[in-house]
Design an enzyme around this catalytic site. Structure first.
Site, PDB file in Angstrom:
ATOM      1  N   GLY A  12      69.248 -36.081  36.281  1.00 32.48           N
ATOM      2  CA  GLY A  12      69.015 -37.530  36.185  1.00 32.48           C
ATOM      3  C   GLY A  12      70.277 -38.323  36.437  1.00 32.48           C
ATOM      4  O   GLY A  12      71.108 -37.938  37.263  1.00 32.48           O
ATOM      5  N   ASP A  34      66.545 -29.100  37.422  1.00 35.21           N
ATOM      6  CA  ASP A  34      65.624 -29.976  36.678  1.00 35.21           C
ATOM      7  C   ASP A  34      64.267 -29.296  36.597  1.00 35.21           C
ATOM      8  O   ASP A  34      64.074 -28.199  37.141  1.00 35.21           O
ATOM      9  CB  ASP A  34      65.534 -31.372  37.338  1.00 35.21           C
ATOM     10  CG  ASP A  34      65.329 -32.488  36.307  1.00 35.21           C
ATOM     11  OD1 ASP A  34      64.314 -32.426  35.573  1.00 35.21           O
ATOM     12  OD2 ASP A  34      66.155 -33.399  36.217  1.00 35.21           O
ATOM     13  N   ARG A  85      67.997 -43.210  25.695  1.00 31.29           N
ATOM     14  CA  ARG A  85      67.486 -44.313  24.866  1.00 31.29           C
ATOM     15  C   ARG A  85      66.940 -45.443  25.713  1.00 31.29           C
ATOM     16  O   ARG A  85      67.373 -45.667  26.841  1.00 31.29           O
ATOM     17  CB  ARG A  85      68.645 -44.893  24.045  1.00 31.29           C
ATOM     18  CG  ARG A  85      69.028 -44.064  22.891  1.00 31.29           C
ATOM     19  CD  ARG A  85      69.922 -44.851  21.958  1.00 31.29           C
ATOM     20  NE  ARG A  85      71.305 -44.894  22.392  1.00 31.29           N
ATOM     21  CZ  ARG A  85      72.226 -45.654  21.813  1.00 31.29           C
ATOM     22  NH1 ARG A  85      71.888 -46.457  20.814  1.00 31.29           N
ATOM     23  NH2 ARG A  85      73.478 -45.638  22.226  1.00 31.29           N
ATOM     24  N   ARG A  91      69.986 -43.283  18.769  1.00 32.85           N
ATOM     25  CA  ARG A  91      70.053 -41.924  19.335  1.00 32.85           C
ATOM     26  C   ARG A  91      69.147 -40.986  18.545  1.00 32.85           C
ATOM     27  O   ARG A  91      68.507 -40.098  19.101  1.00 32.85           O
ATOM     28  CB  ARG A  91      71.490 -41.405  19.297  1.00 32.85           C
ATOM     29  CG  ARG A  91      72.430 -42.190  20.204  1.00 32.85           C
ATOM     30  CD  ARG A  91      73.849 -41.683  20.099  1.00 32.85           C
ATOM     31  NE  ARG A  91      74.770 -42.426  20.952  1.00 32.85           N
ATOM     32  CZ  ARG A  91      75.427 -43.525  20.564  1.00 32.85           C
ATOM     33  NH1 ARG A  91      75.255 -44.001  19.353  1.00 32.85           N
ATOM     34  NH2 ARG A  91      76.245 -44.144  21.389  1.00 32.85           N
ATOM     35  N   SER A 122      73.179 -34.202  25.792  1.00 31.41           N
ATOM     36  CA  SER A 122      71.907 -34.802  25.350  1.00 31.41           C
ATOM     37  C   SER A 122      72.001 -35.310  23.912  1.00 31.41           C
ATOM     38  O   SER A 122      72.648 -34.698  23.069  1.00 31.41           O
ATOM     39  CB  SER A 122      70.780 -33.767  25.433  1.00 31.41           C
ATOM     40  OG  SER A 122      70.780 -33.120  26.685  1.00 31.41           O
ATOM     41  N   ASN A 123      71.315 -36.393  23.654  1.00 35.48           N
ATOM     42  CA  ASN A 123      71.310 -37.023  22.318  1.00 35.48           C
ATOM     43  C   ASN A 123      70.066 -36.671  21.516  1.00 35.48           C
ATOM     44  O   ASN A 123      69.040 -36.361  22.115  1.00 35.48           O
ATOM     45  CB  ASN A 123      71.361 -38.547  22.498  1.00 35.48           C
ATOM     46  CG  ASN A 123      72.788 -39.055  22.581  1.00 35.48           C
ATOM     47  OD1 ASN A 123      73.674 -38.545  21.911  1.00 35.48           O
ATOM     48  ND2 ASN A 123      72.992 -40.075  23.407  1.00 35.48           N
ATOM     49  N   HIS A 178      78.326 -38.643  16.685  1.00 36.69           N
ATOM     50  CA  HIS A 178      78.127 -39.583  17.796  1.00 36.69           C
ATOM     51  C   HIS A 178      76.943 -40.488  17.455  1.00 36.69           C
ATOM     52  O   HIS A 178      75.866 -40.361  17.994  1.00 36.69           O
ATOM     53  CB  HIS A 178      77.858 -38.786  19.072  1.00 36.69           C
ATOM     54  CG  HIS A 178      77.679 -39.634  20.290  1.00 36.69           C
ATOM     55  ND1 HIS A 178      78.607 -40.560  20.705  1.00 36.69           N
ATOM     56  CD2 HIS A 178      76.677 -39.693  21.195  1.00 36.69           C
ATOM     57  CE1 HIS A 178      78.179 -41.148  21.804  1.00 36.69           C
ATOM     58  NE2 HIS A 178      76.997 -40.638  22.127  1.00 36.69           N
TER      59      HIS A 178
END
Ligand SMILES: NC(=O)c1ccc[n+]([C@@H]2O[C@H](COP(=O)([O-])OP(=O)(O)OC[C@H]3O[C@@H](n4cnc5c(N)ncnc54)[C@H](O)[C@@H]3O)[C@@H](O)[C@H]2O)c1
Length: 311
Positions: A12, A34, A85, A91, A122-123, A178
């Site tokens: 992405g 992906d 997000r 997050r 990644s979150n 984070h």
């Protein structure tokens, strides 16, 4: 000597920029991975970036794929798989969706890339990188989360703009989780060695620290999705430190086993990254206020990890 192999899981916004930077820095050959539905996106970006190499003159193979066989044996894996997000989301709101994705990615990396240095983006970051280590069973030297370099960059920029000085002269670190509880560490923040507290009044410093904490959200609000240029640059800095054995001291989410008084937790701390991965976790003295903020941040991360255990 053959070229290094770099696998980017997620093609992405951040994945595409990671591929562009990895190729431009000639870190090795790049695989953009992906899901099958998005393999065209991965292959299209890869082809565009190979053509970019012909224009700019860099040597890197870049390919798109949806098959884990293609990334087998990768030296570095950077994971952005998941959803970003949208305005109004924290997050942590991404936890249940991204946890499933990270689990499936981790299962595949476990068998296909057992020797890789894995950087998770990644979150919610601290929970995702914790899960990555747990599922793969890789050592803590080889599984790290990217957040600190980005958050520190944001902090440095806002300080430089406040003072009207070059960003190159501002050194600052953001530690902790984070999320909203991250800790911009003012006691180690300097402009070419001059403590920033001598240059900016406390009230303004607090406002800048607050803007840093909301730095990601500010961008999400403006463009409807997460930042990607600076996050990609930050992760590439970490990958480069590993591949070139640079032994850089950078803030990154590392698995803590007693350091700073925390155990069984991923959180942002200063680390040294070199050919062995995380070669050292550096313990620095914090003032009482900063340690209290770090405790609060650790508690927030712990809560998130406990929540993931139930999902
Ligand atoms: N750590 C940080 O500092 C930081 C900063 C910015 C963004 N992020 C996070 O990074 C992540 C990616 O952001 P983005 O802007 O690139 O999002 P994006 O939506 O542009 O890209 C994510 C990609 O992951 C892919 N994907 C989904 N499931 C997958 C799977 N199982 N295997 C492989 N790929 C899969 C999607 O198809 C998509 O192409 C988000 O979770 C975002 O919140 C983290």
């Amino acid at each position: 000597m053959s070229r290094k192999k770099i696998a980017l899981i997620g093609a992405g916004n951040i994945g595409g920029e990671l591929a562009a930077l990895a190729a431009r820095h000639e870190l090795g050959d790049v695989w953009l991975f992906d899901i099958p539905d998005k393999v065209g996106l991965a292959q299209g970006k890869a082809l565009d970036l190979e053509q970019n190499g012909a224009v700019l003159g860099y040597d890197a193979g870049i390919k798109g794929t949806a098959s884990y066989d293609d990334i087998a044996g990768a030296d570095v894996v950077i994971v952005t798989a998941g959803v970003p997000r949208k305005p109004g989301m924290s997050r942590d709101d991404l936890l249940s969706i991204n946890l499933k994705i990270i689990r499936s990615v981790a299962e595949n990396l476990k068998s296909k890339c057992p020797n890789a240095f894995v950087i998770v983006i990644s979150n919610p970051l601290d929970a995702m990188v914790y899960e990555m280590k747990k599922v793969t069973g890789f050592s803590r030297e080889k599984v790290v989360g990217m957040a600190g370099v980005l958050d520190s960059g944001r902090f440095q920029l806002f300080l430089a703009r406040e003072l009207g000085v070059s960003v190159k002269d501002v050194r600052a670190m953001v530690l902790g989780g984070h999320g909203d509880t991250m800790v911009p560490v003012l006691s180690y923040c300097t402009v070419n060695g001059v403590p920033v507290r001598q240059l900016i009044p406390a009230e303004r410093l607090n406002a800048i620290a607050d803007r840093t904490r909301n730095g990601g959200g500010e961008i999400v609000k403006l463009m409807g999705t997460s930042a990607y240029y600076a996050p990609a640059s930050a992760a590439i800095q970490m990958a480069e430190a590993y591949l070139r054995d640079e032994k850089r001291l950078l803030p990154a989410a590392a698995f803590l086993d007693g350091e700073y008084g925390y155990k069984d937790l991923y959180m942002g701390v200063p680390v040294v990254i070199g050919a062995k991965g995380i070669e050292k976790i550096v313990t620095i003295e914090l003032d009482a206020g900063e340690k209290a903020m770090l405790d609060k941040s650790a508690a927030a991360v712990r809560e998130l990890i406990e929540a993931s255990k139930k999902l």
